[in-house]
Write a protein that holds these residues in place. Structure first.
Motif, PDB file in Angstrom:
ATOM      1  N   ILE A   4       1.140  -1.135   0.412  1.00 50.09           N
ATOM      2  CA  ILE A   4      -0.152   0.143   0.132  1.00 50.09           C
ATOM      3  C   ILE A   4       1.189   0.919  -0.022  1.00 50.09           C
ATOM      4  O   ILE A   4       0.256   2.011  -0.268  1.00 50.09           O
ATOM      5  CB  ILE A   4      -0.631   0.203   1.017  1.00 50.09           C
ATOM      6  N   GLY A   5       1.923   1.283   1.067  1.00 54.56           N
ATOM      7  CA  GLY A   5       2.917   2.927   1.018  1.00 54.56           C
ATOM      8  C   GLY A   5       4.323   2.104  -0.614  1.00 54.56           C
ATOM      9  O   GLY A   5       4.366   3.812  -1.322  1.00 54.56           O
ATOM     10  N   ALA A   6       3.812   1.354  -0.918  1.00 54.90           N
ATOM     11  CA  ALA A   6       4.651   1.632  -2.356  1.00 54.90           C
ATOM     12  C   ALA A   6       3.603   1.816  -3.266  1.00 54.90           C
ATOM     13  O   ALA A   6       3.791   3.042  -4.519  1.00 54.90           O
ATOM     14  CB  ALA A   6       4.912   0.665  -3.081  1.00 54.90           C
ATOM     15  N   PHE A   7       2.781   1.371  -3.812  1.00 56.99           N
ATOM     16  CA  PHE A   7       1.665   2.529  -4.485  1.00 56.99           C
ATOM     17  C   PHE A   7       1.302   3.924  -3.651  1.00 56.99           C
ATOM     18  O   PHE A   7       1.363   4.617  -5.507  1.00 56.99           O
ATOM     19  CB  PHE A   7       0.086   1.412  -4.392  1.00 56.99           C
ATOM     20  N   ALA A   8       1.288   4.046  -2.674  1.00 59.21           N
ATOM     21  CA  ALA A   8       1.262   5.846  -2.614  1.00 59.21           C
ATOM     22  C   ALA A   8       2.212   6.536  -3.468  1.00 59.21           C
ATOM     23  O   ALA A   8       1.455   7.636  -3.718  1.00 59.21           O
ATOM     24  CB  ALA A   8       1.178   5.929  -0.903  1.00 59.21           C
TER      25      ALA A   8
ATOM     26  N   GLY B 247       9.892  -0.840  -6.495  1.00 57.69           N
ATOM     27  CA  GLY B 247      11.366  -1.816  -6.558  1.00 57.69           C
ATOM     28  C   GLY B 247      10.673  -2.089  -4.753  1.00 57.69           C
ATOM     29  O   GLY B 247      10.785  -3.308  -4.219  1.00 57.69           O
ATOM     30  N   ILE B 248      10.841  -1.357  -3.830  1.00 59.26           N
ATOM     31  CA  ILE B 248       9.910  -1.840  -2.774  1.00 59.26           C
ATOM     32  C   ILE B 248       8.582  -3.253  -2.498  1.00 59.26           C
ATOM     33  O   ILE B 248       8.131  -3.975  -2.145  1.00 59.26           O
ATOM     34  CB  ILE B 248      10.065  -0.696  -1.399  1.00 59.26           C
ATOM     35  N   GLY B 249       7.387  -2.396  -3.735  1.00 58.74           N
ATOM     36  CA  GLY B 249       7.036  -3.298  -4.147  1.00 58.74           C
ATOM     37  C   GLY B 249       6.534  -4.532  -4.522  1.00 58.74           C
ATOM     38  O   GLY B 249       5.927  -5.059  -4.541  1.00 58.74           O
TER      39      GLY B 249
END
Length: 467
Positions: free
Chosen positions: A331-335, A368-370
């Motif tokens: 979720i944080g990655a998509f944000a 990358g995190i996602g």
């Protein structure tokens, strides 16, 4: 034929109190009886065998990514070599390798059980010679027709398929407790190939002042590919324990969550490989003065920074997921990806390269995190599904999850085709890239919402678990 005896730890469950495994080596570097879950064998011999195979696997996959993404940097250098392709044609040269590579990942997944990991690494590495050498001949002649260039670009998809067989092979060498570490290294080593190709090629082909030696873009990798072939032949092994799990794949395909997770992975990994492939062209189109920075006689493209950042941040996604949960990190990655996409729209209007580069690097870091977070979600989701459906066969659940990992990695790679083609359509329709980034930003917000609804809000279909 050489055999070594190792014993399993004593089991107090009443099923077995002691057992032994015979490690048998056969001609062709085949190994029978390889059991990484046997602690004694793993500590005495198994780990060294696994790490040797991992090292050469990473090297071969690294070269696979290089060949797969060669056209991403070569296309921006074609005008200087006398080619006059349209922007739409160059987008096809960029995106077609991803389309072919994603498709090849499906059959490549089953090649290791059929032919052996060592044998297939030799074959798959040797196949890289075809697109590398043909590219060298094609770009050396400005009269090469577009259809021929497109066919050669399609053959670069061989490099994209390598990821699936390489990951499948390494899975069999490591125990469950070390699979994540080994597969993470294998994946990161491959992803870095994109960055290396985009950094090295401009330097090498412009090393002679005033001369663009574009055929070297393919030739420089041939010696390394030959080393990879030799290394796989000399040092890698085939495991007879590697078996094709068609039943696991069929079961995974019937699982609705596989398709939801594949959609999320298109958003993360698909965005990474898609933006990595078009980044050199976007810089050349929007900021041609920064397309190649002269350092002495050589030109350096800053486009390599995108793939580098995305690759380096992937392991962080897995680590954060272990602590906070894969869904929350996704979720944080998509944000952040949505913020980066919308930020690029404003930066394009300002025509400021430093801000353009900064927004893209933030976007790449988030992809990358996602990547790491979404990949980490897959086994967790399948374990939750097993709990919700009352499945008690742990082995069947693990096989199903393992099959899903391969299938989702293949489906996600199609993003490498979608991203460039969306940008192409945006440029053809509006003359710019802003509409495409509006669409990307909205898509990331929709994927964020999907992740919240399906994997953060407790659901009976996942045994009320948060993934």
């Amino acid at each position: 034929m050489v055999s070594t005896e190792t014993s399993h730890p004593i089991d107090t469950s009443g099923i077995a109190t002691a057992s032994s495994t015979t490690l048998t080596r056969r001609p062709g570097r085949w190994i029978d009886g390889f059991d990484p879950e046997n602690t004694d064998f793993w500590e005495s011999e198994g780990r060294s065998i696994a790490r040797r195979n991992l090292g050469w696997s990473i090297f071969a996959e690294f070269l696979g990514f290089i060949v797969w993404q060669l056209w991403s940097i070569v296309v921006v250098m074609l005008p200087a070599a006398g080619f006059a392709f349209t922007s739409a044609e160059t987008f096809w040269l960029i995106s077609l390798p991803s389309l072919v590579g994603a498709t090849l990942r499906f059959p490549y997944t089953f090649m290791v059980p059929k032919f052996g990991g060592r044998n297939w690494t030799i074959v798959s590495a040797a196949l890289l010679l075809i697109p590398a050498i043909l590219l060298s001949f094609a770009v050396g002649n400005p009269e090469t027709p577009f259809w021929a260039m497109l066919a050669i670009a399609a053959l670069a998809g061989f490099g994209g398929g390598n990821f699936a067989s390489s990951m499948a092979n390494i899975t069999y060498f490591f125990p469950q407790k070390e699979k994540g570490w080994a597969l993470g290294l294998n994946a990161a080593g491959g992803n870095l190939g994109t960055s290396v190709a985009q950094f090295v090629v401009p330097i090498v082909v412009t090393a002679v002042a005033g001369v663009t030696l574009l055929p070297l873009a393919g030739w420089i990798w041939v010696p390394l590919i030959l080393i990879a072939i030799w290394g796989a032949w000399r040092y890698m092994d085939n495991l007879s324990s590697a078996k094709a799990d068609f039943a696991g794949s069929a079961a995974a395909l019937r699982e609705p969550h596989l398709w939801l997770l594949a959609l999320l992975y298109i958003g993360t990994f698909g965005s990474f490989i898609g933006f990595a492939s078009v980044f050199p062209k976007l810089i050349a189109d929007q900021f041609p003065e920064f397309s190649a920075i002269q350092i002495g006689a050589a030109g350096v493209s800053l486009a390599f920074l995108g793939a580098l950042v995305g690759s380096l941040f992937r392991p962080l996604g897995g680590r954060l997921s272990d602590r906070f949960g894969g869904a929350r990190v996704t979720i944080g990655a998509f944000a952040v990806m949505a913020a980066g996409a919308f930020g690029i729209i404003g930066v394009l209007a300002l025509n400021e390269f430093s801000l353009f580069l900064a927004c893209f690097l933030v976007l790449f870091a988030a992809t990358g995190i996602g990547n790491g977070a979404t990949y980490r979600m897959i086994p967790s989701v399948f374990l939750a599904r097993a709990a919700a459906t009352g499945m008690t066969d742990v082995g069947a659940t693990q096989r199903k999850a393992a099959a899903a990992l391969g299938l989702i990695s293949a489906i996600g790679a199609y993003g490498g085709f979608v991203i460039p083609q969306v940008l192409n359509a945006s440029q053809q329709a509006s003359g710019g890239y802003q509409p495409a980034f509006v669409g990307f930003g909205i898509a990331y917000l929709l994927l964020l919402t999907l992740t919240v609804v399906m994997y953060v809000v407790p659901r009976a279909s996942l045994a009320q678990r948060q993934v």
